[in-house]
Design a protein around this motif. Structure first.
Motif, short mmCIF file in Angstrom:
data_model
loop_
_atom_site.label_atom_id
_atom_site.label_comp_id
_atom_site.label_asym_id
_atom_site.label_seq_id
_atom_site.Cartn_x
_atom_site.Cartn_y
_atom_site.Cartn_z
N ASP A 103 0.85 -1.19 0.00
CA ASP A 103 0.00 0.00 0.00
C ASP A 103 0.89 1.24 0.00
O ASP A 103 2.11 1.15 0.21
N GLY A 104 0.25 2.38 -0.23
CA GLY A 104 0.95 3.66 -0.16
C GLY A 104 1.87 3.91 -1.34
O GLY A 104 1.82 3.22 -2.36
N PRO A 105 2.77 4.89 -1.20
CA PRO A 105 3.70 5.23 -2.28
C PRO A 105 4.58 4.05 -2.70
O PRO A 105 4.93 3.92 -3.88
N ALA A 106 4.92 3.17 -1.73
CA ALA A 106 5.74 2.02 -2.08
C ALA A 106 5.01 1.10 -3.05
O ALA A 106 5.64 0.49 -3.94
N TYR A 107 3.70 1.00 -2.90
CA TYR A 107 2.91 0.19 -3.83
C TYR A 107 3.01 0.76 -5.24
O TYR A 107 3.26 0.02 -6.21
N ASP A 108 2.82 2.06 -5.37
CA ASP A 108 2.89 2.67 -6.69
C ASP A 108 4.27 2.49 -7.31
O ASP A 108 4.39 2.20 -8.51
N ARG A 109 5.28 2.61 -6.49
CA ARG A 109 6.64 2.47 -7.00
C ARG A 109 6.92 1.05 -7.48
O ARG A 109 7.43 0.83 -8.58
N ASP A 110 6.57 0.06 -6.66
CA ASP A 110 6.89 -1.32 -7.01
C ASP A 110 5.95 -1.89 -8.06
O ASP A 110 6.37 -2.67 -8.93
N HIS A 111 4.68 -1.52 -7.99
CA HIS A 111 3.74 -2.06 -8.98
C HIS A 111 4.14 -1.64 -10.39
O HIS A 111 3.89 -2.38 -11.35
#
Length: 496
Positions: free
Chosen positions: A157-165
């Motif tokens: 979730d969060g910014p890390a989700y956007d980065r990794d997805h």
């Protein structure tokens, strides 16, 4: 009134199935009839129950896909098992949802899924959920794999989700079913991060090519999260190697999903068991009971070695959906994206398995394999045909030989269309090694060797007609429907 109409419907079903082998495999549907079904307005006043059977008999039944006929060889579509027909009617009457709340059909689904996992060779920890088919099961599998992968990285979730997805990459055999790429698109993996891996000379995924692709993507800063192997490719019936793919997935932190929509139960067939070494170590598997087991259409399954991964991916709460006691099992809606789910899947699958038994399932699969061997032998023995590919699952890809046409692919397309239009048999075409060839698969428990002979006669006759007539000329005759033949039985496969 209800009893009378149910009896009339049951009698018609028996007559319809009994006469099916003597009718055309399929019939072209006139444009006016198609338009009438699409555009019919709703009457202001209601109709009578008896009109439903009349409507089906006159408007629907004369124009089937053809998959109920023993001479249908086009796609992996089975006829309905008798036990499944009965079970679907009974489950529809009970009308329980297998999504929320607690009811007997929900527990039956849990138990039947467990039986299916046993047949597939998965470990005792495995569970899962029934789906509408393989496409939905593959979608659930990729969504589960994504959640599992990102959760382990701490980026669910969060910014890390956007980065990794934005860096996730998916790998699969170039011969994989199109639903894999479609499922990837549905969970937000764009085409440029999909990696169709080349296959070897037997049309299986090449582990060396897979490793090279994964290594290259890791070096480029991407995140390989899942590899999909195929157990029974649609085009040629190939089975991807499992153990080297699992080993690579373990060493690189990927999920291994096996798409066994067609061939997921191959481990229980002695002739195929060696190809399924390591099947117990995959993370998830798709199985389609409405293919090889002939459960009525609409019954697939996703099997997962640890069902908790499904709950992590799909469990959502709402104040109007409150589970029962704390020790109750998670609702099945927490294992899928569906909330309201039909109980017909569970009861039809249970009834079909109960009718067959374990030995009957193995005998049914062997029936298909034996017929496919005979078909490939007949093709090889014909001076006018050449076997191009096929197996180990029951499919034969073949071509016409000795023709002078400059475009063999177009010839095979025309021949297939002529066979379909004539209505005595039905097969399709497929691209194998960049060539369009004829393809026949076997997944009908009513098919016998005489149907194989009929198919090949129809192919050769269509080829002769193609040489003698313009490509768009209609066939000169069609079979007519005849009545009175009972449903054939086969004690070896115990389907009727």
């Amino acid at each position: 009134m209800l009893r009378d109409e149910l009896v009339a419907a049951a009698e018609w079903v028996c007559q319809y199935l009994g006469q099916l082998p003597e009718t055309p495999v399929s019939r072209p549907m006139p444009a006016r009839r198609r338009a009438r079904l699409r555009d019919a307005p709703l009457d202001r006043t209601g109709g009578e129950l008896w009109q439903i059977l009349d409507f089906v008999r006159e408007e629907i039944a004369p124009f089937p896909t053809g998959n109920g006929h023993p001479a249908f060889f086009a796609w992996i579509n089975s006829p309905p098992a008798p036990a499944g027909l009965i079970a679907e009617l009974l489950a529809s009457a009970i009308n329980a949802t297998c999504g929320m709340g607690e009811n007997a059909l929900m527990d039956l689904e849990r138990g039947t899924v467990r039986t299916l996992a046993d047949l597939a060779g998965l470990p005792s920890t495995a569970g899962g959920v029934l789906t509408s088919g393989g496409s939905m099961a593959n979608l659930l599998a990729l969504a589960t794999a994504r959640t599992w992968f990102l959760t382990r990285r701490g980026s669910a979730d969060g910014p890390a989700y956007d980065r990794d997805h934005a860096r996730l990459t998916l790998y699969y055999n170039a011969q994989a079913h199109m639903s894999v790429a479609k499922a990837a698109a549905c969970i937000g993996i764009p085409a440029h991060r999909l990696r169709p891996i080349p296959s070897d000379t037997q049309h299986r995924l090449d582990p060396a090519a897979l490793r090279a692709a994964v290594t290259a993507d890791q070096a480029a800063g991407l995140l390989p999260f899942c590899t999909v192997t195929t157990l029974g490719t649609t085009a040629t019936g190939a089975v991807d190697p499992l153990e080297p793919v699992t080993a690579l997935c373990r060493s690189t932190g990927m999920w291994h999903h096996a798409d066994g929509a067609w061939g997921g139960l191959g481990a229980m067939v002695p002739a195929l068991a060696h190809l399924y070494q390591g099947v117990a170590d995959v993370d998830s598997m798709t199985v389609d009971p409405h293919k090889t087991l002939s459960v009525p259409v609409g019954c697939g399954a996703l099997l997962v070695t640890d069902p908790e991964y499904l709950h992590t991916a799909f469990s959502h709460r709402a104040s109007y959906l409150t589970p029962g006691e704390p020790d109750t099992l998670p609702w099945l809606s927490h294992s899928t994206i569906e909330l309201t789910r039909p109980g017909t899947r569970a009861l039809a699958l249970w009834a079909t398995l109960h009718h067959l038994g374990g030995d009957g399932v193995a005998a049914l699969l062997q029936h298909y394999l034996t017929l496919a061997d005979r078909l490939r032998e007949k093709i090889t023995a014909s001076p006018r045909l050449e076997l191009v590919a096929g197996g180990p699952w029951p499919v034969a890809c073949f071509r016409l030989t000795g023709t002078t046409t400059p475009d063999p692919g177009a010839l095979h397309t025309r021949v297939a269309r002529r066979v379909q239009t004539a209505g005595r048999a039905y097969l399709a075409t497929v691209t194998v090694d960049d060539r369009t060839v004829l393809r026949a698969c076997l997944c009908n428990y009513r098919t016998h060797e005489s149907d194989l002979d009929l198919l090949l006669r129809e192919v050769l006759q269509a080829a002769d007609s193609d040489c003698a007539e313009p490509p768009d000329a209609p066939p000169r005759d069609r079979p007519s429907a005849t009545a009175g033949h009972p449903v054939q039985s086969d004690d070896a496969v115990r389907t009727e």
